[in-house]
Enzyme design. Structure first.
Site, PDB file in Angstrom:
ATOM      1  N   ASN A  96      16.032 -28.157   1.011  1.00  0.00           N
ATOM      2  CA  ASN A  96      15.863 -29.093  -0.005  1.00  0.00           C
ATOM      3  C   ASN A  96      17.251 -29.530  -0.602  1.00  0.00           C
ATOM      4  O   ASN A  96      17.692 -28.970  -1.328  1.00  0.00           O
ATOM      5  CB  ASN A  96      15.324 -27.932  -0.946  1.00  0.00           C
ATOM      6  CG  ASN A  96      14.885 -28.319  -2.435  1.00  0.00           C
ATOM      7  OD1 ASN A  96      14.595 -29.452  -2.611  1.00  0.00           O
ATOM      8  ND2 ASN A  96      15.129 -27.716  -3.380  1.00  0.00           N
ATOM      9  N   ASP A 306      13.963 -15.952  -2.363  1.00  0.00           N
ATOM     10  CA  ASP A 306      13.736 -17.410  -2.757  1.00  0.00           C
ATOM     11  C   ASP A 306      14.715 -18.175  -3.728  1.00  0.00           C
ATOM     12  O   ASP A 306      14.134 -18.579  -4.757  1.00  0.00           O
ATOM     13  CB  ASP A 306      12.035 -17.476  -3.203  1.00  0.00           C
ATOM     14  CG  ASP A 306      11.606 -18.778  -3.087  1.00  0.00           C
ATOM     15  OD1 ASP A 306      12.019 -19.691  -2.141  1.00  0.00           O
ATOM     16  OD2 ASP A 306      10.777 -19.120  -4.023  1.00  0.00           O
TER      17      ASP A 306
END
Length: 418
Positions: A96, A306
């Site tokens: 990302n 995460d």
């Protein structure tokens, strides 16, 4: 660097020293002796810490560092320093970035940025070009460059045939496909879990079905194709049950859950605080407890922070418009100690290495020294001053944490929090 770690309790169910307090002697990055009362030597530094515990190095299967393209959120250099001080010897970096990490050159770039760091970085390559879900990316070339898996971060793959082809293709080189599960059509414009809290707050809900239906589809594809699939950040009871049944059938599927889904519930949304806007959304307490059961019975293989740094411009806005994500490396261990036993936490923070084919080192004589240092004692309230990341979007601000990571010894480097 030669070191002697004094009176360290080893937590490693595979070690003959498990739950024993011993001294550990490290010479030139190798464990040369483990035993009681190892004599001090002139050329050795002595490491003594209160209630010192040592385990195999922790691994986080999902972190975002922004670089390249989003260095204002986080850089690889600082992100790896945060990981080291949070107890992680290894992290898997999500693709990302801007541009998305979807080719061999991008993988080589992020690895070059991580060179000589104490924490080892393991890139995840995008499954599709630009993570747009249209064409398969250069999977084989990326694996040759050092990618450990392939997935589009927090994006579902609407094209079932594309996922089928990917699962078939990666079997030629033993690749791992990461299949994020959320049906975007069912999710619609939802921003939180669909239930009592969303109704009370007047926020658009995301049905649990959005995750469960996608997992069911993906497991059917895996059963048809074979290969290996990892399902990240599962968040519903039915999701866990579907994966439990798939494992019982012999499918090669693994899954993770995030720290915040094990600790927090959607009740924290009462003040519309966007720090708690994450994907998948936080769920009610009954689902949180079902996820813990999934961890305890072994259905859930990995716990991940995460970690997703986002700057203030992306969080300090209307709830519907704010981006999803929270930083989580700094709080991972201390938050988990409130809901799980230490030995289970260590198992779930280390077991992912085998799944992602990350080198793992036992705590035994003549092995490479690669371990995490931590304490299981002491409570403290997590504040903004405790955030090491460039971005401050922590869902755990104001939370009481138990125990803490002291740091790591890895790649011949000792990193200890001051």
């Amino acid at each position: 660097m030669n070191l002697i770690f004094k009176n360290a309790t080893i937590i490693d169910k595979n070690s003959k020293f498990n739950n024993q307090a011993v001294d550990i002697k490290v010479e030139n990055g190798v464990i040369t002796k483990i035993g009681k009362d190892i004599a001090e030597e002139a050329n050795f530094d002595i490491i003594q810490l209160d209630n010192l515990h040592i385990s195999r190095g922790w691994f986080d299967s999902s972190v975002n560092f922004g670089e390249p393209g989003y260095e204002d959120r986080e850089t690889i250099k600082n992100g790896l320093n945060v990981a080291a001080r949070s107890g992680f010897t290894d992290v898997a970096l999500q693709p990302n970035a801007n541009p998305v990490i979807d080719n061999q050159a991008d993988v080589s770039f992020v690895l070059s940025k991580a060179r000589n760091a104490a924490t080892s970085l393991h890139p995840i390559g995008a499954l599709t070009k630009g993570s747009e879900g249209l064409d398969i990316a250069e999977l084989y070339d990326m694996q040759n460059a050092g990618a450990v898996a392939f997935g589009d971060y927090n994006k579902d793959l609407a094209d079932a045939n594309l996922l089928k082809i990917a699962l078939q293709y990666v079997q030629d080189f033993d690749g791992l496909v990461i299949a994020y599960a959320q049906d975007s059509k069912i999710k619609g414009k939802g921003v939180v879990h669909e239930g009592i809290v969303s109704t009370r707050l007047g926020l658009k809900g995301i049905p649990a079905l959005a995750e469960e239906l996608q997992i069911a589809r993906n497991l059917f594809l895996l059963e048809y194709t074979g290969g290996k699939m990892h399902i990240p950040t599962v968040s519903t009871e039915k999701s866990v049950q579907l994966i439990r049944e798939a494992k019982a059938k012999g499918l090669n599927v693994t899954c993770s859950v995030s720290v915040h889904h094990l600790v927090l519930t959607d009740e924290v949304l009462k003040d519309f605080d966007t720090r708690y806007k994450v994907t998948p959304p936080l769920r009610p307490d009954a689902i949180r407890k079902a996820l813990i059961d999934g961890v305890l019975d072994g259905t859930i293989d990995i716990i991940t922070s995460d970690h997703n740094p986002l700057d203030i411009e992306q969080k300090k806005m209307e709830f519907d418009l704010a981006k999803n994500g929270t930083v989580g490396l700094e709080t991972a261990f201390g938050a988990l100690m409130n809901v799980l036993p230490a030995d289970v936490i260590i198992e779930k923070l280390t077991g992912g290495k085998k799944i992602f084919k990350v080198e793992d080192h036992a705590i035994e004589e003549n092995a490479k020294a690669s371990f995490t240092l931590f304490t299981t004692k002491g409570n403290h309230t997590f504040t903004k001053a405790n955030i090491l990341s460039k971005s401050k979007n922590s869902a755990f601000l104001g939370q009481e944490l138990k125990g803490k990571a002291y740091g790591i010894y890895n790649n011949g480097k000792l990193i200890i929090n001051e």
